[in-house]
Scaffold this active site. Sequence first.
Site, PDB file in Angstrom:
ATOM      1  N   ASP A 126       0.863  -1.163   0.000  1.00 34.79           N
ATOM      2  CA  ASP A 126       0.000   0.000   0.000  1.00 34.79           C
ATOM      3  C   ASP A 126       0.913   1.231   0.000  1.00 34.79           C
ATOM      4  OD1 ASP A 126      -2.183   1.782   0.798  1.00 34.79           O
ATOM      5  OD2 ASP A 126      -1.261   1.694   2.782  1.00 34.79           O
ATOM      6  N   ASP A 149       0.085   5.219   1.130  1.00 36.15           N
ATOM      7  CA  ASP A 149      -0.023   6.083   2.323  1.00 36.15           C
ATOM      8  C   ASP A 149      -0.010   5.270   3.612  1.00 36.15           C
ATOM      9  OD1 ASP A 149      -1.043   7.535   0.027  1.00 36.15           O
ATOM     10  OD2 ASP A 149      -1.713   9.071   1.440  1.00 36.15           O
ATOM     11  N   ASP A 151       0.950   9.595   5.815  1.00 35.63           N
ATOM     12  CA  ASP A 151      -0.300   9.901   5.116  1.00 35.63           C
ATOM     13  C   ASP A 151      -0.185  11.190   4.288  1.00 35.63           C
ATOM     14  OD1 ASP A 151      -2.850   9.353   4.386  1.00 35.63           O
ATOM     15  OD2 ASP A 151      -3.784  10.240   6.159  1.00 35.63           O
ATOM     16  N   ASP A 177      -9.926  11.971   4.610  1.00 34.38           N
ATOM     17  CA  ASP A 177     -10.806  12.004   3.434  1.00 34.38           C
ATOM     18  C   ASP A 177     -11.562  10.682   3.368  1.00 34.38           C
ATOM     19  OD1 ASP A 177      -8.990  10.125   2.236  1.00 34.38           O
ATOM     20  OD2 ASP A 177      -7.744  11.772   1.525  1.00 34.38           O
ATOM     21  N   ASP A 213      -1.805  -0.909   5.876  1.00 39.23           N
ATOM     22  CA  ASP A 213      -2.165  -0.415   7.213  1.00 39.23           C
ATOM     23  C   ASP A 213      -3.661  -0.490   7.479  1.00 39.23           C
ATOM     24  OD1 ASP A 213      -2.322   1.826   5.219  1.00 39.23           O
ATOM     25  OD2 ASP A 213      -3.224   2.845   6.940  1.00 39.23           O
TER      26      ASP A 213
HETATM   27  P1  IMP Z   1      -3.340   4.325  -0.074  1.00 34.10           P
HETATM   28  O1  IMP Z   1      -3.120   4.322   1.411  1.00 34.10           O
HETATM   29  O2  IMP Z   1      -2.039   4.252  -0.821  1.00 34.10           O
HETATM   30  O3  IMP Z   1      -4.303   3.278  -0.513  1.00 34.10           O
HETATM   31  O4  IMP Z   1      -3.919   5.778  -0.501  1.00 34.10           O
HETATM   32  C1  IMP Z   1      -5.098   6.316   0.031  1.00 34.10           C
HETATM   33  C2  IMP Z   1      -5.169   7.795  -0.186  1.00 34.10           C
HETATM   34  O5  IMP Z   1      -5.020   8.157  -1.551  1.00 34.10           O
HETATM   35  C3  IMP Z   1      -6.509   8.355   0.184  1.00 34.10           C
HETATM   36  O6  IMP Z   1      -6.630   8.580   1.554  1.00 34.10           O
HETATM   37  C4  IMP Z   1      -6.587   9.654  -0.625  1.00 34.10           C
HETATM   38  O7  IMP Z   1      -6.056  10.712   0.138  1.00 34.10           O
HETATM   39  C5  IMP Z   1      -5.672   9.422  -1.804  1.00 34.10           C
HETATM   40  N1  IMP Z   1      -6.385   9.370  -3.101  1.00 34.10           N
HETATM   41  C6  IMP Z   1      -6.087  10.118  -4.170  1.00 34.10           C
HETATM   42  N2  IMP Z   1      -6.862   9.801  -5.211  1.00 34.10           N
HETATM   43  C7  IMP Z   1      -7.678   8.826  -4.800  1.00 34.10           C
HETATM   44  C8  IMP Z   1      -8.696   8.070  -5.472  1.00 34.10           C
HETATM   45  O8  IMP Z   1      -9.011   8.231  -6.656  1.00 34.10           O
HETATM   46  N3  IMP Z   1      -9.306   7.133  -4.714  1.00 34.10           N
HETATM   47  C9  IMP Z   1      -8.975   6.902  -3.432  1.00 34.10           C
HETATM   48  N4  IMP Z   1      -8.031   7.565  -2.775  1.00 34.10           N
HETATM   49  C10 IMP Z   1      -7.365   8.543  -3.463  1.00 34.10           C
HETATM   50 MG    MG Z   2      -2.723   3.183   3.438  1.00 33.47          MG
END
Ligand code: IMP
Ligand code: MG
Length: 419
Positions: free
Chosen positions: A153, A155, A161, A341, A373
Site C-alpha cells: 500500500d 499512504d 499519510d 478524506d 495499514d
Molecule cells: P493508499 O493508502 O495508498 O491506498 O492511498 C489512500 C489515499 O489516496 C486516500 O486517503 C486519498 O487521500 C488518496 N487518493 C487520491 N486519489 C484517490 C482516489 O481516486 N481514490 C482513493 N483515494 C485517493
Molecule cells: Mg494506506
Amino acid sequence: MTTRYRVEYALKTHRRDQLIEWIKGLLAVPFVLHSQPTAVFEPSSETVEQMAANAQRRYAEIMRDVENIVNDHINHQKAGAQDRSKLRLLVPSVANFFTPLALHDAFIWQDQRRCISFRRFVPPSFNDIRLVLNTAQVMSLTRAGPLELVTFDGDVTLYDDGQCLTPDNPVIPRILKLMESGSRIGIVTAAGYTEARKYYERLYGLLDAIHASNLPQSSKQSLIVLGGESNYCFKFAGDSPDLLKLVPRNEWLLDEMLLWSEADITELLDVAEASLRDTVRNLRMEATIVRKDRAVGIIPQPGQKFCRETLEETVLIVQKILEMSPVGRRLPFCAFNGGNDVFVDIGDKSWGVLACQRFFGGIEGSKTLHVGDQFLSAGANDFKARLACTTAWIANPAETVQLLDEIAELDEIQQRKTR
Ligand code: IMP
Ligand code: MG
C-alpha cells in the site's frame, strides 16, 4: 437495548479484528495466572527471569495450539468445508489462509524483542499479537521458498499519510534488495491518477533509485504500480521521463473485470456521490466533493480536519447505501476512510493484487505478501487484499521497514539451512 446494540455494532465491530481479539483473550489467562504484579513491592520467591520463562512457555504453548487450529482450518479449506472448521466456530469472521502460520516460533521471536513475558502489568496486547501474526506469516512464507511478489500500500505503509516517497526513505534500499533477490514488486494504492507524472511525484525516491541502481534491466522491470485500487496500471520504464509507462487495460485486466460496464461504473459513482453530498450536508462538513472517472470522494477544504467519528459515519453510510443498491451488487467497490478524506473506488485491492499476480505470469496467493495499514473490516481498503494473498498489517512506515528487515533476516536463516 436497541440503541446500545447499534452503538456496539456500528462503532465497535468494524473496529475490531476478531482473530486478534480471540488470541488476546486466550493469552490473558496465563497472564492473569502467572504474571506477578505484587513482586514490585513484595519480595517473591521467583526471580523475574523465572517468571518470564514460565509465562513464555505458557504463552508459546497456546500459540502452538492456535497454530494447530489454523492447520485444521486449512485442511477443511482444502476439502471445501471451511464452514465446518473449529476455528470458524470460534471466530466466525475468519477467512481462508493461504499458508500455515508459524505462530509458536513467531511468538518466541517477538517475545525476544518486545519482552512480552517479562511484563507484570500489561497483558499481551492487540499490537503484540498483530506483530506476532506478521512474523508468523513471513516465517511461513520464507520457509516455503522465495517470496515471488510483494505488494505495498502507499499512504501510511511506504510514507506518511498524504506524503511522498522521498529519496531519504529507509524503505528504498530494502525494496531494492527484494528486487535483487528476484521478488516482483507491486505498489497497490488507492491514489488514482491517469498520468504517470502524478505517480512519479508521489514515488520519485524509489523510482529514481531503481533507475540509478545497477540492477539488471529485467529486475528493474519487476516493479509495477496499480493505482485507484485496481484501475490504472503503470510499469517501470527507464526510458520515459516519469520512469513509468501506462499499461493499456487490455494487457492486464482480468476476465471478470472486462465485465464491469461503463454504465454501471457511472451509476455506482452517482449513487455514491449523492450519498456523500447528503452526509456532508447533514454533518455540516467543510468538504469538497472530488469526482474522478473511477472514484468519488470528499476531501477537506483547506485547513480543515475531520474527526474520526465523522469520517467513519460517512464511510458506513455510503457503504450501506451502495450495498443495498442493485448496481452495488453487480460491481465491486471499496469505500474507505483515508485518515482525512473518504473515497469510494471502483474495484478493490483484491483485484489490484490479482492483477499484479497475473501481470507477472500468474503468481500464487501463497507466494504473495501484501503489506498495508488498513485491515479493519469496514472503511478500510487493504482488508480486501486478504482475498488474493497473504498479508502483513503494519501501523506506520517504520514498521514496514522492520518487517522487510525481518524478511531479510529470516531469508538468511533459511538459506544457511539449505546450504
Ligand atoms: P493508499 O493508502 O495508498 O491506498 O492511498 C489512500 C489515499 O489516496 C486516500 O486517503 C486519498 O487521500 C488518496 N487518493 C487520491 N486519489 C484517490 C482516489 O481516486 N481514490 C482513493 N483515494 C485517493
Ligand atoms: Mg494506506
